[in-house]
Scaffold this motif. Structure first.
Motif, PDB file in Angstrom:
ATOM      1  N   ALA A 206       5.276  55.071  54.869  1.00  0.00           N
ATOM      2  CA  ALA A 206       4.857  53.742  55.321  1.00  0.00           C
ATOM      3  C   ALA A 206       5.064  53.584  56.823  1.00  0.00           C
ATOM      4  O   ALA A 206       5.841  54.316  57.447  1.00  0.00           O
ATOM      5  CB  ALA A 206       5.643  52.669  54.565  1.00  0.00           C
ATOM      6  N   ASP A 207       4.356  52.608  57.387  1.00  0.00           N
ATOM      7  CA  ASP A 207       4.530  52.284  58.809  1.00  0.00           C
ATOM      8  C   ASP A 207       6.006  52.061  59.101  1.00  0.00           C
ATOM      9  O   ASP A 207       6.690  51.295  58.404  1.00  0.00           O
ATOM     10  CB  ASP A 207       3.726  51.031  59.145  1.00  0.00           C
ATOM     11  N   LEU A 208       6.493  52.703  60.150  1.00  0.00           N
ATOM     12  CA  LEU A 208       7.925  52.716  60.428  1.00  0.00           C
ATOM     13  C   LEU A 208       8.477  51.329  60.758  1.00  0.00           C
ATOM     14  O   LEU A 208       9.594  50.986  60.367  1.00  0.00           O
ATOM     15  CB  LEU A 208       8.209  53.678  61.586  1.00  0.00           C
ATOM     16  N   SER A 209       7.699  50.522  61.431  1.00  0.00           N
ATOM     17  CA  SER A 209       8.221  49.236  61.896  1.00  0.00           C
ATOM     18  C   SER A 209       8.029  48.097  60.899  1.00  0.00           C
ATOM     19  O   SER A 209       8.776  47.111  60.932  1.00  0.00           O
ATOM     20  CB  SER A 209       7.568  48.844  63.229  1.00  0.00           C
ATOM     21  N   THR A 210       7.043  48.231  59.991  1.00  0.00           N
ATOM     22  CA  THR A 210       6.747  47.127  59.070  1.00  0.00           C
ATOM     23  C   THR A 210       6.891  47.488  57.592  1.00  0.00           C
ATOM     24  O   THR A 210       7.037  46.589  56.763  1.00  0.00           O
ATOM     25  CB  THR A 210       5.314  46.620  59.286  1.00  0.00           C
ATOM     26  N   GLY A 211       6.800  48.780  57.272  1.00  0.00           N
ATOM     27  CA  GLY A 211       6.818  49.183  55.871  1.00  0.00           C
ATOM     28  C   GLY A 211       5.483  48.996  55.172  1.00  0.00           C
ATOM     29  O   GLY A 211       5.344  49.266  53.982  1.00  0.00           O
ATOM     30  N   VAL A 212       4.466  48.526  55.895  1.00  0.00           N
ATOM     31  CA  VAL A 212       3.139  48.266  55.328  1.00  0.00           C
ATOM     32  C   VAL A 212       2.209  49.436  55.632  1.00  0.00           C
ATOM     33  O   VAL A 212       2.235  49.993  56.735  1.00  0.00           O
ATOM     34  CB  VAL A 212       2.548  46.965  55.908  1.00  0.00           C
ATOM     35  N   GLY A 213       1.343  49.779  54.684  1.00  0.00           N
ATOM     36  CA  GLY A 213       0.352  50.831  54.932  1.00  0.00           C
ATOM     37  C   GLY A 213       0.994  52.178  55.154  1.00  0.00           C
ATOM     38  O   GLY A 213       2.023  52.512  54.560  1.00  0.00           O
TER      39      GLY A 213
ATOM     40  N   ASN B  54       1.036  41.744  51.767  1.00  0.00           N
ATOM     41  CA  ASN B  54       0.897  43.198  51.772  1.00  0.00           C
ATOM     42  C   ASN B  54       2.128  43.861  51.150  1.00  0.00           C
ATOM     43  O   ASN B  54       3.271  43.496  51.472  1.00  0.00           O
ATOM     44  CB  ASN B  54       0.734  43.714  53.209  1.00  0.00           C
ATOM     45  N   ASP B  55       1.896  44.815  50.269  1.00  0.00           N
ATOM     46  CA  ASP B  55       3.004  45.572  49.697  1.00  0.00           C
ATOM     47  C   ASP B  55       3.731  46.345  50.788  1.00  0.00           C
ATOM     48  O   ASP B  55       3.116  46.803  51.761  1.00  0.00           O
ATOM     49  CB  ASP B  55       2.493  46.557  48.641  1.00  0.00           C
ATOM     50  N   ARG B  56       5.050  46.488  50.605  1.00  0.00           N
ATOM     51  CA  ARG B  56       5.847  47.213  51.599  1.00  0.00           C
ATOM     52  C   ARG B  56       6.707  48.281  50.922  1.00  0.00           C
ATOM     53  O   ARG B  56       7.088  48.149  49.766  1.00  0.00           O
ATOM     54  CB  ARG B  56       6.741  46.247  52.381  1.00  0.00           C
ATOM     55  N   GLU B  57       6.989  49.321  51.692  1.00  0.00           N
ATOM     56  CA  GLU B  57       7.933  50.356  51.283  1.00  0.00           C
ATOM     57  C   GLU B  57       9.086  50.363  52.283  1.00  0.00           C
ATOM     58  O   GLU B  57       9.021  49.726  53.334  1.00  0.00           O
ATOM     59  CB  GLU B  57       7.248  51.730  51.277  1.00  0.00           C
ATOM     60  N   ASN B  58      10.130  51.111  51.955  1.00  0.00           N
ATOM     61  CA  ASN B  58      11.243  51.311  52.887  1.00  0.00           C
ATOM     62  C   ASN B  58      11.069  52.693  53.512  1.00  0.00           C
ATOM     63  O   ASN B  58      11.396  53.704  52.884  1.00  0.00           O
ATOM     64  CB  ASN B  58      12.580  51.218  52.155  1.00  0.00           C
ATOM     65  N   PRO B  59      10.533  52.780  54.744  1.00  0.00           N
ATOM     66  CA  PRO B  59      10.232  54.094  55.330  1.00  0.00           C
ATOM     67  C   PRO B  59      11.473  54.937  55.594  1.00  0.00           C
ATOM     68  O   PRO B  59      11.407  56.171  55.562  1.00  0.00           O
ATOM     69  CB  PRO B  59       9.490  53.752  56.623  1.00  0.00           C
TER      70      PRO B  59
END
Length: 328
Positions: free
Chosen positions: A204-211, A252-257
């Motif tokens: 996931a995007d490092l700063s937001t966890g999105v995408g 938007n769904d988020r992950e923990n990068p």
């Protein structure tokens, strides 16, 4: 961990399970492949699939890395001279990252993609594929907003590469899934077998966890980063105390990068992870597997900042050999 478990560890999709199990039962002499557009510097996305290649070598498979200079040219990534120069640099970085040189074959696409038989087979695939089908396959990996004719040919070449490289297993991130499904659909039209595929997750995007993490739209980590660069990027990363963060304000769904990098990059390469902490804060924490680290973050035993500090150390150790190649 048996061969099948090692081959499928940390993958998002196996196509198909029966085909991969058959490979795992007799891996010696079998060959896996992944293709990369030469970009000069390995980033964390390259490293994720490279980690999977290392695990495949440990399971007994040989590996082919296609340095796809023709694909890069079709995707408008520079002149052939520029692309080939970056391809050689990438080869050195892959070996520095840990690929076994004796079990790894590096191939330039231009070594076989201009051959008469390849071109004729490519035209045969073009006759059996609609333009919209090719565009859908290319949607996740094209450069630019508007598809060009060259980019419609691109996924058909990827399908044909699997045949001409004589490989048994195709590896790619989930962004390659549509291309591999296209290959499974169209290759029988030229009397070739549908390829067996493994798809790895996207960080996931490092700063937001999105995408997904992207060097073009956000922050990424690469082999040219200094220790200080890595520290700055990881310390600023999105890392709530959970592996399953809530969606953002836009839904938007988020992950923990940070946890993703531990799971997909660190634990496959290190038998043990130590999070160093002062005694006044409980002392060091030692983890033999990713699940234990995730559980401690969820429970509050492990603070996100301590996790980030440890991640900087292990990432830097993985990246340092490639960074030295770039500097040299």
């Amino acid at each position: 961990m048996d061969a099948y478990e090692r081959i499928t560890r940390n993958v998002s999709e196996v196509v198909t399970e029966d085909e991969v199990r058959a490979l795992a039962e007799a891996p010696d002499g079998k060959r896996a492949y992944v293709g990369y557009e030469p970009s000069g510097v390995l980033h964390i996305g390259h490293m994720l699939t490279a980690t999977k290649l290392i695990e495949l070598q440990e399971a007994g498979l040989d590996v082919t890395v296609l340095l796809a200079d023709v694909h890069a040219y079709l995707n408008d990534k520079g002149s052939f001279d520029e692309i080939r120069e970056t391809a050689e640099r990438m080869k050195e970085q892959f070996l520095a990252y840990g690929l076994d040189e004796e079990k790894t074959e590096f191939v330039l696409g231009s070594e076989f993609q201009f051959d008469r038989e390849y071109v004729l087979d490519l035209h045969a695939l073009e006759l059996n594929t609609t333009l919209s089908r090719a565009e859908r396959a290319m949607a996740e990996i094209k450069s630019g907003e508007s598809a060009k004719v060259s980019q419609a040919v691109y996924p058909l070449m990827q399908a044909l590469d699997i045949v001409y490289l004589d490989v048994d297993l195709a590896i790619g991130g989930m962004e390659q899934r549509k291309v591999h499904m296209l290959a499974r659909d169209v290759l029988p039209a030229i009397e070739e077998e549908s390829p067996t595929c493994l798809h790895t997750p996207l960080i996931a995007d490092l700063s937001t966890g999105v995408g997904k993490m992207s060097s073009s739209t956000g922050t990424t980590i690469s082999m040219e980063d200094s220790t200080e660069d890595i520290e700055e990027k990881v310390n600023a990363a999105f890392c709530p105390p959970t592996a399953h963060p809530d969606p953002d304000d836009d839904g938007n769904d988020r992950e923990n990068p940070v946890l993703q990098i531990f799971e997909y990059h660190v634990f496959p390469r290190f038998q043990q992870v130590v999070v160093e902490r002062p005694e006044e804060y409980g002392g060091d924490l030692t983890y033999d597997d990713y699940e234990s680290l995730e559980a401690d973050l969820e429970s509050g035993e492990l603070h996100p900042m301590d996790a980030k500090t440890a991640l900087v150390s292990y990432l830097d150790e993985l990246i340092a050999p490639g960074r030295e190649k770039i500097q040299a």
